[in-house]
Design an enzyme around this catalytic site. Sequence first.
Site, PDB file in Angstrom:
ATOM      1  N   SER A  64      -2.394  -5.516   6.300  1.00  0.00           N
ATOM      2  CA  SER A  64      -2.268  -6.730   7.131  1.00  0.00           C
ATOM      3  C   SER A  64      -0.915  -7.419   7.037  1.00  0.00           C
ATOM      4  O   SER A  64      -0.631  -8.304   7.851  1.00  0.00           O
ATOM      5  CB  SER A  64      -3.355  -7.736   6.766  1.00  0.00           C
ATOM      6  OG  SER A  64      -4.540  -7.373   7.406  1.00  0.00           O
ATOM      7  N   LYS A  67       1.058  -7.457  10.131  1.00  0.00           N
ATOM      8  CA  LYS A  67       0.846  -8.449  11.189  1.00  0.00           C
ATOM      9  C   LYS A  67       2.061  -9.371  11.305  1.00  0.00           C
ATOM     10  O   LYS A  67       2.288  -9.961  12.362  1.00  0.00           O
ATOM     11  CB  LYS A  67      -0.444  -9.243  10.906  1.00  0.00           C
ATOM     12  CG  LYS A  67      -1.698  -8.347  11.023  1.00  0.00           C
ATOM     13  CD  LYS A  67      -2.952  -8.998  10.449  1.00  0.00           C
ATOM     14  CE  LYS A  67      -4.156  -8.072  10.551  1.00  0.00           C
ATOM     15  NZ  LYS A  67      -5.344  -8.565   9.834  1.00  0.00           N
ATOM     16  N   TYR A 192      -2.534  -0.044  16.407  1.00  0.00           N
ATOM     17  CA  TYR A 192      -2.882  -1.025  15.360  1.00  0.00           C
ATOM     18  C   TYR A 192      -3.155  -0.309  14.027  1.00  0.00           C
ATOM     19  O   TYR A 192      -2.646  -0.716  12.972  1.00  0.00           O
ATOM     20  CB  TYR A 192      -4.097  -1.872  15.791  1.00  0.00           C
ATOM     21  CG  TYR A 192      -4.624  -2.717  14.656  1.00  0.00           C
ATOM     22  CD1 TYR A 192      -3.926  -3.840  14.215  1.00  0.00           C
ATOM     23  CD2 TYR A 192      -5.791  -2.356  13.980  1.00  0.00           C
ATOM     24  CE1 TYR A 192      -4.377  -4.589  13.138  1.00  0.00           C
ATOM     25  CE2 TYR A 192      -6.255  -3.101  12.905  1.00  0.00           C
ATOM     26  CZ  TYR A 192      -5.553  -4.214  12.486  1.00  0.00           C
ATOM     27  OH  TYR A 192      -5.988  -4.940  11.416  1.00  0.00           O
ATOM     28  N   TYR A 244      -6.043 -15.737   4.876  1.00  0.00           N
ATOM     29  CA  TYR A 244      -7.377 -15.887   5.469  1.00  0.00           C
ATOM     30  C   TYR A 244      -8.064 -17.138   4.967  1.00  0.00           C
ATOM     31  O   TYR A 244      -7.429 -18.179   4.854  1.00  0.00           O
ATOM     32  CB  TYR A 244      -8.212 -14.610   5.227  1.00  0.00           C
ATOM     33  CG  TYR A 244      -7.430 -13.413   5.638  1.00  0.00           C
ATOM     34  CD1 TYR A 244      -7.133 -13.212   6.980  1.00  0.00           C
ATOM     35  CD2 TYR A 244      -6.897 -12.551   4.708  1.00  0.00           C
ATOM     36  CE1 TYR A 244      -6.348 -12.149   7.377  1.00  0.00           C
ATOM     37  CE2 TYR A 244      -6.111 -11.477   5.104  1.00  0.00           C
ATOM     38  CZ  TYR A 244      -5.849 -11.289   6.447  1.00  0.00           C
ATOM     39  OH  TYR A 244      -5.067 -10.253   6.835  1.00  0.00           O
ATOM     40  N   VAL A 262      -4.692  -5.661   2.493  1.00  0.00           N
ATOM     41  CA  VAL A 262      -5.695  -5.039   1.618  1.00  0.00           C
ATOM     42  C   VAL A 262      -5.158  -3.819   0.862  1.00  0.00           C
ATOM     43  O   VAL A 262      -5.845  -3.270   0.010  1.00  0.00           O
ATOM     44  CB  VAL A 262      -7.005  -4.659   2.367  1.00  0.00           C
ATOM     45  CG1 VAL A 262      -7.776  -5.872   2.811  1.00  0.00           C
ATOM     46  CG2 VAL A 262      -6.746  -3.704   3.516  1.00  0.00           C
TER      47      VAL A 262
HETATM   48  O1  DON Z   1      -7.821  -3.632   9.996  1.00  0.00           O
HETATM   49  C1  DON Z   1      -8.064  -3.625   8.805  1.00  0.00           C
HETATM   50  O2  DON Z   1      -9.138  -3.971   8.364  1.00  0.00           O
HETATM   51  C2  DON Z   1      -6.974  -3.217   7.833  1.00  0.00           C
HETATM   52  N1  DON Z   1      -6.187  -2.177   8.400  1.00  0.00           N
HETATM   53  C3  DON Z   1      -6.086  -4.390   7.482  1.00  0.00           C
HETATM   54  C4  DON Z   1      -6.861  -5.523   6.883  1.00  0.00           C
HETATM   55  C5  DON Z   1      -6.090  -6.315   5.900  1.00  0.00           C
HETATM   56  O3  DON Z   1      -5.125  -5.879   5.290  1.00  0.00           O
HETATM   57  C6  DON Z   1      -6.632  -7.622   5.603  1.00  0.00           C
HETATM   58  N2  DON Z   1      -5.834  -8.267   4.596  1.00  0.00           N
HETATM   59  N3  DON Z   1      -6.029  -8.743   3.567  1.00  0.00           N
END
Ligand code: DON
Length: 309
Positions: A64, A67, A192, A244, A262
């Site tokens: 994430s 982003k 994405y 978040y 993550v």
């Molecule tokens: O879309 C997803 O769920 C993961 N590729 C990225 C989520 C993420 O990194 C949330 N962050 N803490």
Amino acid sequence: MNIQKLLNDTLDNSADSYKSGHVATYIPALGKVDPTLLGITYYDLKNNLVYSAGNDCTPFAIESISKVPVLLLALEENGLKNVFQHVDEEPTGFSFNSILNMEINKRHYPMNPFVNTGAIVVNSLIPGKDSAERFDRILNFMKEICNDPDLTLNEEIYHSESQTGNMNRSLAYYMKANDMFKGDVEDILDSYFKQCSVNVTTKDLANLAALLANGGIAPWNNQRILREENATVVKSIMVTAGLYDQSGDFSSHVGVPSKSGVGGGLISAIPQKAGIGVFGPALDKEGNSVAGIKALNFLVKKLNLNIFE
Ligand code: DON
């Protein structure tokens, strides 16, 4: 202040905290990462010096944190007004992959660019006829803003993301049904998933954070890469939504614009002072790096970096 010693102390202080977290397993390839890894890089803007400690050269999935670069690219390409016609700038109070906030509030747009819905819409705003063209632009832009020409896609993570990304598919189809973005759903999801699967190190992330902290001028060569207004807006959304539903707690106790992923990464951009990249793959229940947050808290307090003080 001996910053190198401080970074070593920061890692010593945070090393054990991985025990209270868990690596992400909802993307199976992330579940294989060693939870004890810990690295940090500090880009000191005042003296234009970079300090690093621990597993600072270990590549990991940006997840994430991507982003941030993709929002910056969308802003550079389309301008602030056009981007924020498609995504709002409000914290959600829900987890990063929640569909509830839009459904409950009957939102016309995702609530911010850092939850998955918002990031999928922002990806759709990157110019390009298909996923391959959009991702090509994204990867080249990431190389430029991380000052690392060797950034690559982690194919294993990408396939794992794509094979198990059904929650993201439901979010994207929900949005498509409500006419929230243009383009083919699976094609947008593909770019994405790829943006999340780029391998980075804490050195790359510290460069990105330092660029943001320096108002869009790359401190390593003094060239402007980002419009200042874009760097400012992105830092402010990092304060309100970067971690978040832990963003409020983090802002009041640590107080630096930050973004998590993550994969275990964290960036912090402290205006005119520093860019920080951290990596610790064990996560708390909100999906943020446990050791990374502890390390940032320690370092920010020692260096008085809280932007609200
Ligand atoms: O879309 C997803 O769920 C993961 N590729 C990225 C989520 C993420 O990194 C949330 N962050 N803490």
